[in-house]
Design a protein around this motif. Structure first.
Motif, PDB file in Angstrom:
ATOM      1  N   GLY A  67       0.792  -1.222   0.000  1.00 21.95           N
ATOM      2  CA  GLY A  67       0.000   0.000   0.000  1.00 21.95           C
ATOM      3  C   GLY A  67       0.823   1.269   0.000  1.00 21.95           C
ATOM      4  N   GLY A  68       2.149   1.129   0.106  1.00 22.55           N
ATOM      5  CA  GLY A  68       3.015   2.299   0.028  1.00 22.55           C
ATOM      6  C   GLY A  68       3.516   2.836   1.353  1.00 22.55           C
ATOM      7  N   SER A  69       3.191   2.197   2.456  1.00 22.28           N
ATOM      8  CA  SER A  69       3.722   2.643   3.739  1.00 22.28           C
ATOM      9  C   SER A  69       5.206   2.287   3.831  1.00 22.28           C
ATOM     10  CB  SER A  69       2.964   1.969   4.892  1.00 22.28           C
ATOM     11  OG  SER A  69       1.613   2.370   4.885  1.00 22.28           O
ATOM     12  N   THR A  70       5.978   3.230   4.346  1.00 23.09           N
ATOM     13  CA  THR A  70       7.429   3.050   4.354  1.00 23.09           C
ATOM     14  C   THR A  70       7.998   3.088   5.770  1.00 23.09           C
ATOM     15  OG1 THR A  70       7.768   5.432   4.050  1.00 23.09           O
ATOM     16  CG2 THR A  70       7.681   4.074   2.069  1.00 23.09           C
ATOM     17  N   ASN A  71       9.181   2.499   5.893  1.00 20.06           N
ATOM     18  CA  ASN A  71       9.900   2.480   7.157  1.00 20.06           C
ATOM     19  C   ASN A  71      11.389   2.583   6.824  1.00 20.06           C
ATOM     20  OD1 ASN A  71      10.283   2.011  10.041  1.00 20.06           O
ATOM     21  ND2 ASN A  71      11.111   0.034   9.425  1.00 20.06           N
ATOM     22  N   TYR A  72      12.122   3.401   7.592  1.00 19.90           N
ATOM     23  CA  TYR A  72      13.535   3.629   7.318  1.00 19.90           C
ATOM     24  C   TYR A  72      14.380   3.425   8.573  1.00 19.90           C
ATOM     25  CZ  TYR A  72      11.975   5.985   3.039  1.00 19.90           C
ATOM     26  OH  TYR A  72      11.394   6.280   1.830  1.00 19.90           O
ATOM     27  N   ALA A  73      15.604   2.992   8.358  1.00 18.67           N
ATOM     28  CA  ALA A  73      16.581   3.015   9.440  1.00 18.67           C
ATOM     29  C   ALA A  73      16.903   4.470   9.753  1.00 18.67           C
ATOM     30  CB  ALA A  73      17.848   2.277   9.018  1.00 18.67           C
ATOM     31  N   ASP A  74      17.173   4.754  11.018  1.00 17.77           N
ATOM     32  CA  ASP A  74      17.471   6.135  11.408  1.00 17.77           C
ATOM     33  C   ASP A  74      18.660   6.695  10.635  1.00 17.77           C
ATOM     34  OD1 ASP A  74      16.632   5.679  14.939  1.00 17.77           O
ATOM     35  OD2 ASP A  74      15.380   6.154  13.206  1.00 17.77           O
ATOM     36  N   SER A  75      19.616   5.828  10.305  1.00 17.02           N
ATOM     37  CA  SER A  75      20.851   6.292   9.669  1.00 17.02           C
ATOM     38  C   SER A  75      20.641   6.787   8.240  1.00 17.02           C
ATOM     39  CB  SER A  75      21.893   5.168   9.670  1.00 17.02           C
ATOM     40  OG  SER A  75      21.396   4.040   8.963  1.00 17.02           O
ATOM     41  N   VAL A  76      19.503   6.453   7.639  1.00 14.64           N
ATOM     42  CA  VAL A  76      19.274   6.848   6.241  1.00 14.64           C
ATOM     43  C   VAL A  76      18.066   7.766   6.075  1.00 14.64           C
ATOM     44  CG1 VAL A  76      20.292   4.676   5.477  1.00 14.64           C
ATOM     45  CG2 VAL A  76      17.796   4.896   5.575  1.00 14.64           C
ATOM     46  N   LYS A  77      17.355   8.020   7.157  1.00 12.68           N
ATOM     47  CA  LYS A  77      16.187   8.905   7.056  1.00 12.68           C
ATOM     48  C   LYS A  77      16.590  10.251   6.503  1.00 12.68           C
ATOM     49  CE  LYS A  77      13.131   7.033  10.614  1.00 12.68           C
ATOM     50  NZ  LYS A  77      12.587   7.193  11.977  1.00 12.68           N
ATOM     51  N   ASP A  78      15.752  10.805   5.666  1.00 10.04           N
ATOM     52  CA  ASP A  78      15.947  12.120   5.032  1.00 10.04           C
ATOM     53  C   ASP A  78      17.013  12.106   3.953  1.00 10.04           C
ATOM     54  OD1 ASP A  78      15.554  13.573   8.294  1.00 10.04           O
ATOM     55  OD2 ASP A  78      14.012  13.248   6.760  1.00 10.04           O
ATOM     56  N   ARG A  79      17.656  10.948   3.726  1.00  2.00           N
ATOM     57  CA  ARG A  79      18.638  10.850   2.639  1.00  2.00           C
ATOM     58  C   ARG A  79      18.213   9.820   1.590  1.00  2.00           C
ATOM     59  NH1 ARG A  79      23.623   8.971   3.528  1.00  2.00           N
ATOM     60  NH2 ARG A  79      23.038   7.669   5.308  1.00  2.00           N
ATOM     61  N   PHE A  80      17.582   8.741   2.029  1.00  2.00           N
ATOM     62  CA  PHE A  80      17.175   7.660   1.132  1.00  2.00           C
ATOM     63  C   PHE A  80      15.658   7.664   0.990  1.00  2.00           C
ATOM     64  CE2 PHE A  80      20.909   4.491   1.984  1.00  2.00           C
ATOM     65  CZ  PHE A  80      21.816   5.509   1.701  1.00  2.00           C
ATOM     66  N   THR A  81      15.186   7.258  -0.190  1.00  2.00           N
ATOM     67  CA  THR A  81      13.756   7.128  -0.430  1.00  2.00           C
ATOM     68  C   THR A  81      13.474   5.798  -1.112  1.00  2.00           C
ATOM     69  OG1 THR A  81      13.510   9.526  -0.692  1.00  2.00           O
ATOM     70  CG2 THR A  81      11.730   8.143  -1.518  1.00  2.00           C
ATOM     71  N   ILE A  82      12.581   5.024  -0.519  1.00  2.00           N
ATOM     72  CA  ILE A  82      12.170   3.758  -1.110  1.00  2.00           C
ATOM     73  C   ILE A  82      10.839   3.959  -1.821  1.00  2.00           C
ATOM     74  CG2 ILE A  82      10.969   2.936   0.974  1.00  2.00           C
ATOM     75  CD1 ILE A  82      11.971   0.104   0.256  1.00  2.00           C
ATOM     76  N   SER A  83      10.690   3.308  -2.972  1.00  2.00           N
ATOM     77  CA  SER A  83       9.439   3.376  -3.719  1.00  2.00           C
ATOM     78  C   SER A  83       9.266   2.050  -4.474  1.00  2.00           C
ATOM     79  CB  SER A  83       9.436   4.556  -4.690  1.00  2.00           C
ATOM     80  OG  SER A  83      10.483   4.431  -5.633  1.00  2.00           O
ATOM     81  N   ARG A  84       8.082   1.852  -5.019  1.00  2.00           N
ATOM     82  CA  ARG A  84       7.859   0.621  -5.764  1.00  2.00           C
ATOM     83  C   ARG A  84       6.863   0.843  -6.884  1.00  2.00           C
ATOM     84  NH1 ARG A  84       5.322  -3.664  -1.618  1.00  2.00           N
ATOM     85  NH2 ARG A  84       4.687  -4.811  -3.508  1.00  2.00           N
ATOM     86  N   ASP A  85       6.977   0.005  -7.906  1.00  2.00           N
ATOM     87  CA  ASP A  85       6.049  -0.002  -9.017  1.00  2.00           C
ATOM     88  C   ASP A  85       5.402  -1.378  -9.001  1.00  2.00           C
ATOM     89  OD1 ASP A  85       4.769  -0.257 -11.496  1.00  2.00           O
ATOM     90  OD2 ASP A  85       6.224   1.021 -12.502  1.00  2.00           O
ATOM     91  N   ASN A  86       4.184  -1.460  -8.492  1.00  2.00           N
ATOM     92  CA  ASN A  86       3.534  -2.755  -8.346  1.00  2.00           C
ATOM     93  C   ASN A  86       3.268  -3.433  -9.689  1.00  2.00           C
ATOM     94  OD1 ASN A  86       3.482  -2.594  -5.522  1.00  2.00           O
ATOM     95  ND2 ASN A  86       1.531  -1.497  -5.527  1.00  2.00           N
ATOM     96  N   ALA A  87       3.034  -2.658 -10.707  1.00  2.00           N
ATOM     97  CA  ALA A  87       2.769  -3.240 -12.027  1.00  2.00           C
ATOM     98  C   ALA A  87       4.003  -3.933 -12.586  1.00  2.00           C
ATOM     99  CB  ALA A  87       2.293  -2.166 -12.987  1.00  2.00           C
TER     100      ALA A  87
END
Length: 121
Positions: A54-74
């Protein structure tokens, strides 16, 4: 057979950016969460980021605000945009996917082979 194939790793200078991709292929009914992990030499594998179907994300503290995860379900593909890279981000990056292959199968986690990311001047 299910395969997860990562791409996009390489050598980058501190402060630079890279975008990793991971495509899942094969006999797949549905994919739940997908994620990125990394393992530096001499260290345990650690969580970088995860994303639900559904697009909910979770990050390690060490990468927050620097890394972005995304996905293309199709496309059954997950991405990791990495900005402001630091030498301590150097590691082999692995993607995983919690997926079902068929209606009679329980969800299980599959892993890619990993892609090397090196941050160095």
């Amino acid at each position: 057979q299910v395969q997860l194939v990562e791409s996009g790793g390489g050598l980058v200078q501190p402060g630079g950016s890279l975008r990793l991709s991971c495509a899942a292929s094969g006999s797949i009914l549905s994919i739940n969460a997908m994620g990125w992990y990394r393992q530096a030499p001499g260290k345990q594998r650690e969580l970088v980021a995860t994303i639900t179907s559904g697009g909910s994300t979770n990050y390690a503290d060490s990468v927050k605000d620097r890394f972005t995860i995304s996905r293309d379900n199709a496309k059954n593909t997950v991405y990791l945009q990495m900005n402001s890279l630091k030498p301590e981000d150097t590691a082999v990056y692995y993607c995983n996917a919690n997926l079902r292959r068929g209606y009679n199968d329980r969800p299980r986690v599959y892993w890619g082979q990993g892609t090397q990311v090196t941050v160095s001047s």
